[in-house]
Design a protein around this motif. Structure first.
Motif, PDB file in Angstrom:
ATOM      1  N   LYS A  14       0.932  -1.341  -0.020  1.00  9.02           N
ATOM      2  CA  LYS A  14      -0.024   0.013  -0.055  1.00  9.02           C
ATOM      3  C   LYS A  14       0.921   1.176  -0.105  1.00  9.02           C
ATOM      4  O   LYS A  14       0.639   2.295  -0.533  1.00  9.02           O
ATOM      5  CB  LYS A  14      -0.914  -0.043   1.077  1.00  9.02           C
ATOM      6  CG  LYS A  14      -1.798  -0.976   1.030  1.00  9.02           C
ATOM      7  CD  LYS A  14      -3.023  -0.966   2.286  1.00  9.02           C
ATOM      8  CE  LYS A  14      -4.257  -1.798   2.194  1.00  9.02           C
ATOM      9  NZ  LYS A  14      -5.089  -1.836   3.435  1.00  9.02           N
ATOM     10  N   GLU A  19      -2.679   3.512  -4.524  1.00  9.72           N
ATOM     11  CA  GLU A  19      -3.955   3.655  -5.360  1.00  9.72           C
ATOM     12  C   GLU A  19      -4.543   2.262  -5.331  1.00  9.72           C
ATOM     13  O   GLU A  19      -5.802   1.954  -5.708  1.00  9.72           O
ATOM     14  CB  GLU A  19      -3.916   3.911  -6.769  1.00  9.72           C
ATOM     15  CG  GLU A  19      -2.848   3.054  -7.636  1.00  9.72           C
ATOM     16  CD  GLU A  19      -1.401   3.661  -7.689  1.00  9.72           C
ATOM     17  OE1 GLU A  19      -0.708   3.611  -8.592  1.00  9.72           O
ATOM     18  OE2 GLU A  19      -0.925   4.063  -6.376  1.00  9.72           O
ATOM     19  N   TRP A  20      -3.703   1.228  -5.015  1.00  8.71           N
ATOM     20  CA  TRP A  20      -4.224  -0.437  -4.802  1.00  8.71           C
ATOM     21  C   TRP A  20      -5.337  -0.287  -3.756  1.00  8.71           C
ATOM     22  O   TRP A  20      -5.098   0.233  -2.818  1.00  8.71           O
ATOM     23  CB  TRP A  20      -2.897  -1.139  -4.494  1.00  8.71           C
ATOM     24  CG  TRP A  20      -3.547  -2.570  -4.212  1.00  8.71           C
ATOM     25  CD1 TRP A  20      -4.083  -3.450  -5.153  1.00  8.71           C
ATOM     26  CD2 TRP A  20      -3.321  -3.337  -3.187  1.00  8.71           C
ATOM     27  NE1 TRP A  20      -4.277  -4.676  -4.504  1.00  8.71           N
ATOM     28  CE2 TRP A  20      -3.750  -4.739  -3.464  1.00  8.71           C
ATOM     29  CE3 TRP A  20      -2.885  -3.255  -1.821  1.00  8.71           C
ATOM     30  CZ2 TRP A  20      -3.814  -5.716  -2.439  1.00  8.71           C
ATOM     31  CZ3 TRP A  20      -3.148  -4.066  -0.754  1.00  8.71           C
ATOM     32  CH2 TRP A  20      -3.392  -5.347  -1.084  1.00  8.71           C
ATOM     33  N   GLU A  21      -6.379  -0.956  -4.198  1.00 13.06           N
ATOM     34  CA  GLU A  21      -7.679  -0.987  -3.360  1.00 13.06           C
ATOM     35  C   GLU A  21      -7.929  -2.412  -2.547  1.00 13.06           C
ATOM     36  O   GLU A  21      -8.882  -2.660  -1.874  1.00 13.06           O
ATOM     37  CB  GLU A  21      -8.982  -0.771  -4.132  1.00 13.06           C
ATOM     38  CG  GLU A  21      -8.762   0.632  -4.762  1.00 13.06           C
ATOM     39  CD  GLU A  21      -9.976   1.010  -5.799  1.00 13.06           C
ATOM     40  OE1 GLU A  21     -10.580   0.067  -6.056  1.00 13.06           O
ATOM     41  OE2 GLU A  21     -10.202   1.893  -6.015  1.00 13.06           O
TER      42      GLU A  21
END
Length: 115
Positions: A14, A19-21
């Motif tokens: 992260k 932007e990784w969800e």
């Protein structure tokens, strides 16, 4: 060797790709099994962006990643050479030439690619 990411791994992922969800890989539909390849192949726009992302890591976090690489738990073979070059240079600058040399050896001998 593919692995399930730990809470520490996810924290690092992260940090590198805010932007990784937390979802599975959009291409394969499976959970990430490594940290660096997804950042390089899915989030960084180019090698310079990959380096900027890696520069967010503390020396301790970078050392943790190198320990995972050394243990065969973090994949390097999925990194393009220009991306690896950025990681190598940053490793030398932050952790020294010995750490960078070990990283280079690991990259040269990597034969399994798992994201």
């Amino acid at each position: 060797m593919a692995r399930t990411l730990s809470a520490r791994d996810i924290t690092i992922l992260k940090k590198l790709a805010p932007e990784w969800e937390g979802a599975d890989c959009s291409e394969s539909g499976t959970a990430y099994r490594s940290i660096l390849p997804p950042v390089a192949n899915h989030y960084a726009t180019d090698a310079a962006d990959f380096r900027r992302r890696c520069e967010r890591l503390t020396a301790e976090e970078l050392a943790d990643l190198l320990a995972l690489i050394d243990a065969g738990e973090e994949s390097l073979c999925c990194l393009r050479q220009d991306y690896f070059t950025e990681l190598y240079g940053m490793t030398a600058a932050v952790l020294g030439d010995d750490a960078a040399a070990a990283l280079l050896t690991a990259y040269r001998t990597a034969d399994d690619c798992f994201i």
